[in-house]
Write an enzyme that holds these catalytic residues in place. Structure first.
Site: not given
Length: 245
Positions: A127, A140
């Site tokens: 990401s 995350y």
């Protein structure tokens, strides 16, 4: 060349798009998910990737069904949005298990087969949050930063075995995870849900739109194809200008 591929998180979002693209290109795909879709692309396989046994079982199933393994796409993931003082310990543990420990275990169990492939590929769907941070996403962001470190190590270890390892780092993609974040971000920031997408999620991007899963799948297919042989040990960023700031 028909490749034998394992894709995790393959029932929805980015994983489904990648599994569909690779299956459509003629490759054999084991579509691994906690809730596999029997009508989805590839051959469905149920596994809990938050567990060591689940990761080992997924690789074993691919080897048994395909007789070998050429490609692993470590994509499975989820999100939790909360201020640090309210961030549940168990959600932290689960995020690291699925987003970081699972790719490690998949690589560990598939490594011999990928080396025997002659053109082994390991693709981690990371990401833009592997490169930058956002508030309220401690688990995350920490896991995705760690994943990029893991990719570098795997690339160095894989070089002598002909294994290329890369990380795909998209910005926000139109997936169920992102759609669920809108409500969570609204609660965390006090911004009305209808304003969260533009004012919070897309604020750091130069181009104010969501990526589509098929766009990510197209890039993944390139990295896993003949043109991707030069990519190893580095993030491939497709973030619409997010990290240019």
């Amino acid at each position: 060349m028909q490749r034998r591929v394992l894709v995790t998180g393959a029932a929805s979002g980015i994983g489904r798009a990648i599994a569909g693209r690779l299956a459509g290109d003629g490759h054999r795909v084991l579509a691994v998910d906690l809730h596999p879709d029997p009508d989805g692309p590839g051959e469905p396989f149920k596994a809990d990737l938050a567990t060591r046994d689940g990761n080992a079982a997924a690789v074993e199933a691919a080897l048994e069904q395909f007789g070998g393994l050429d490609t692993v796409v470590a994509n499975a993931g989820f999100q939790h949005v909360a201020p640090i003082e309210e961030f549940p310990d168990e959600r932290w543990d689960s995020l690291l298990a699925v987003l970081l420990t699972s790719p490690f275990l998949l690589a560990k169990h598939a490594w011999k087969a990928l080396g025997e492939s002659g053109d082994g590929r390991f693709l981690a769907v990371a990401s833009a949050h592997g490169l930058v941070a956002s508030p309220y996403k401690a688990g995350y962001v920490a896991a995705k930063h760690g994943l990029l470190g893991l990719v570098k190590v795997l690339a160095l270890e894989g070089a002598e075995h002909g294994i290329c390892v890369s990380a795909l780092c998209p910005g926000y993609v139109r997936t169920p995870i992102v759609e669920a974040q809108i409500e969570a971000q609204a609660r965390a920031t006090g911004v009305a849900p209808e304003r969260v997408l533009e004012d919070v999620l897309l604020a750091p991007q130069a181009i104010k739109r969501l990526l589509e899963p098929d766009e990510v799948a197209e890039t993944a297919a390139f990295l896993l194809g003949p043109g991707g042989r030069a990519f190893t040990g580095a993030p491939v960023v497709m973030d619409l200008g997010w990290t240019a700031r």
